[in-house]
Each structure stands twice: as C-alpha cells, then as structure tokens.
Design a protein around this motif. Sequence first.
Motif: not given
Ligand code: NAD
Length: 388
Positions: A11, A13, A35, A100-101, A121, A123
């Motif tokens: 869900t 990004s 998930t 994330v995290g 992704a 990190k």
């Molecule tokens: P986001 O906040 O948009 O999405 C996070 C996803 O993780 C969601 O589906 C959420 O439901 C899920 N989530 C959050 N907390 C959770 C938990 N406690 N247990 C289970 N699921 C959980 O984040 P994002 O921007 O998509 O980033 C995701 C990862 O990718 C991060 O580690 C980020 O550093 C990395 N990343 C993102 C980008 C980007 O362009 N968005 C680029 C490079 C790396």
Amino acid sequence: MKKRIIILGSTGSIGSSTLNILERDLSNFSITLLTANKNYKKLIKQAKKFNAENIIIKDKKYFKYIKNELRNYKTKVYCGNISLKKIIKKKVDYTISAIVGIAGLYYTIEALKITKILAIANKESIVCAWNIIYNLSLKYKTKILPVDSEHFSIFNLTKDFSDNDIEEILITASGGPFLDTPLNKLKSITPTQATKHPNWKMGKKISIDSANLMNKFFELIEATKLFNINPKKYKIIIHPQSYVHSIIRFKNGLIKMILYNTDMEIPISNTIYGFKSDFSNIKNINVEKLNQLTFKKVNIKKFPSIKLLNKCFKIGKLAPIMINAANEELVSLFLKNKIKFLDIVNSLLKLVDDKEFKKVSYKKVKNVDDIYLYDNWARLKIHNISVK
Ligand code: NAD
Ligand code: MG
C-alpha cells in the motif's frame, strides 16, 4: 507460466509503483502475497483488483473486517507476523521488500526463504541486518537486487568490477525541499513542508529523511553493506535535478554515471524484468535537463547529518542500528509536532557522542533478536536525549 510475485508493503509508495508496473502485464504475473500495516481499505482494493492469493494486515484490529469484505474472493487473509513458509509452499519468483523502517526486517527475512529474487527497497533492513540477510541469501540461494535508485545505479555500474578497479563513488543527493532555505528558517519547518519533496513522491518517513539528508546517511551505509568496496571511496554530492543517481571514477580513467528520470518505476521494473524493462515510451533524452545538471558540495553547517557518518565509522558496528532506531523515533515525534525539525539531527548528534552509546556500539550482534534488543535500547535512550 505466470511469474509469482510478493509485495511487502504493497500500500506504500514503492509497493503501489510495483503494482502499477505489474498491472500493465497481468498475463505474465500473478500476485501470491500483498502486505500492509493499517491501510486496510487500500489493501482490500488491491486484493480484489489483483486477485491476490494471500494478504497480510499487520494491525490485527482490521483482520475480521477484511476477512468479511473478501468472503467471496479466493484471497486468504492473515494478520500480524506469521511464517511465510507455512502459507506459501512453492518458491515464488520475485519479492519486493518495501515496508518502511526496521519493521520491514521480519518479512524481509521470511521472504528470503521462499523467493528466487528479493528486490530490497527497505534500506533500514540492509543498514541494520545486512550480515544476516546476506548469509540467508547464500543459504536459500536467493538473488538480492537493490532498488534504491542510487544503489540500483551503483549495482549496474560496478557489477563487472572489484574494489581494486574503483577510485571513488559519488552518491547524489537532491538536497530535498530545503536546499535553498536559509539556515535560520529551518527552525520553524512544519511536517507538511518537510514531506514535500521537490523531485520524488515518497512515504512520509523517507521524505523527512530526505529533507535533513539523514536519507544520505543511511544510503551511504547501505552502499557499504551491499557492495564490497572500501567505505572511504564513497562521497555524497548535491545534485538538485536528481537525474544522475551515482557517478563512479574507475582506476582506468573512465568516469561513468547513470541517468534516468525521477521515477522509481524504472529501477523497480528493471529488477522485475531482469534489467530488460520496456521504457521505450520515454521518447527522448531530456536535453533541457542535461543542459542544466548541477553539482555541489554538501553544506555541512546546514545539513549536519552528514557529520554523523564520520562519527559512526569511528565507533562500533552497532551504531547504525541504534541511529536508525533513534531516527525512527525522532521522525515520528516530529510528525506528531512534538519536536522541531532541527531537533531530529541535533538529538542524533548528541546520541553518538554519548559515552554509554559508544560503549554499546561495540557489542556483538549474533542474531535478529540482538538487533531488536539494541534497536529498543536506542529508542528508549533517545527519548531522554531529545529536546521535547
Ligand atoms: P510508505 O510509507 O509509502 O509505505 C510503507 C509500506 O510499509 C506501507 O505499505 C505500509 O502499510 C507498510 N508498513 C509500514 N509500517 C509497517 C509495519 N510496522 N509493519 C508492516 N508494514 C508496515 O514508504 P515508501 O516510500 O514506499 O518506502 C518504503 C521503503 O522503500 C523505505 O524503506 C524507503 O526508505 C525505501 N525507498 C523508498 C523510495 C521511494 O521513492 N518511496 C525510494 C528508495 C527507497
Ligand atoms: Mg535513494
């Protein structure tokens, strides 16, 4: 045969971008698992639209509602942290780890055991648990591919070379929304301002990390984990256009860089299609953008997060795990308006200079439980340190 796919964090990004890519080619893919944490509405929509075989909602309170909503669908619904081996019997072709995290670590490890390819992704898992992830990837013969744009680019540029062939690696940083904001204005930055990135549309946590350049702190550590290259060869450079993702100077005199549009679908899709994605719809090289590429040094006064790197390399190997945990706490406090924008990095700088922190940083991490133990330790510690 359709390729079977898992999206951890579907869900978010990155998760949503992955589904966009797959949606264009559904005759070749089937969704084995999606998930999410709390966003049950979006998860239900995705499950229906993609006919997902399984879904997991982390937060138990939505479980019954989702189960009822999907009662006429074949989708099996689970919640919390469960064993993926138990519900997915046959190895899947591809998994993207996009939670994330450090919360992403549990399912990243679970997925390693049941997937042929793991595109990461998330990190924070690489930063905190690379040794464990790497060893499991050898044990289960899982291929790991980096998704983070800079690392995807370094991976491509260095895959036929070794440390010996490489002189320096520049990781580019856009500088975030406050690159040109005067230092004295940073004090009053609000969460809404800080989550508005000029080039990328991302989740809240990584957007805050990008605004104070903590993202580059994590990315540099991420690179040192992923690639077998001397950590001293990495540098961070500001490149506001985010068109170039990394630049590598080789011993043989050549300098190579990878450019692509600020669209995470490009790295994600290439990890799905074995680096043979079809982006022929991008008609031209953006010459206008090429003419305006600029690079400059990081202003350390304005972005002291970069100072953390030197400090971190001088102490024990546990430091990144604890800095990550403390940063997660601080970002969450900032998003709730409980601390100021500058308090995030200032508190982290205080943390790394703390005697007790330094001592703990030399402890050994033997397993995942140790990671959670020191992650927890740092979360408690930072609440005493941060200015509230
Ligand atoms: P986001 O906040 O948009 O999405 C996070 C996803 O993780 C969601 O589906 C959420 O439901 C899920 N989530 C959050 N907390 C959770 C938990 N406690 N247990 C289970 N699921 C959980 O984040 P994002 O921007 O998509 O980033 C995701 C990862 O990718 C991060 O580690 C980020 O550093 C990395 N990343 C993102 C980008 C980007 O362009 N968005 C680029 C490079 C790396
Ligand atoms: Mg990145």
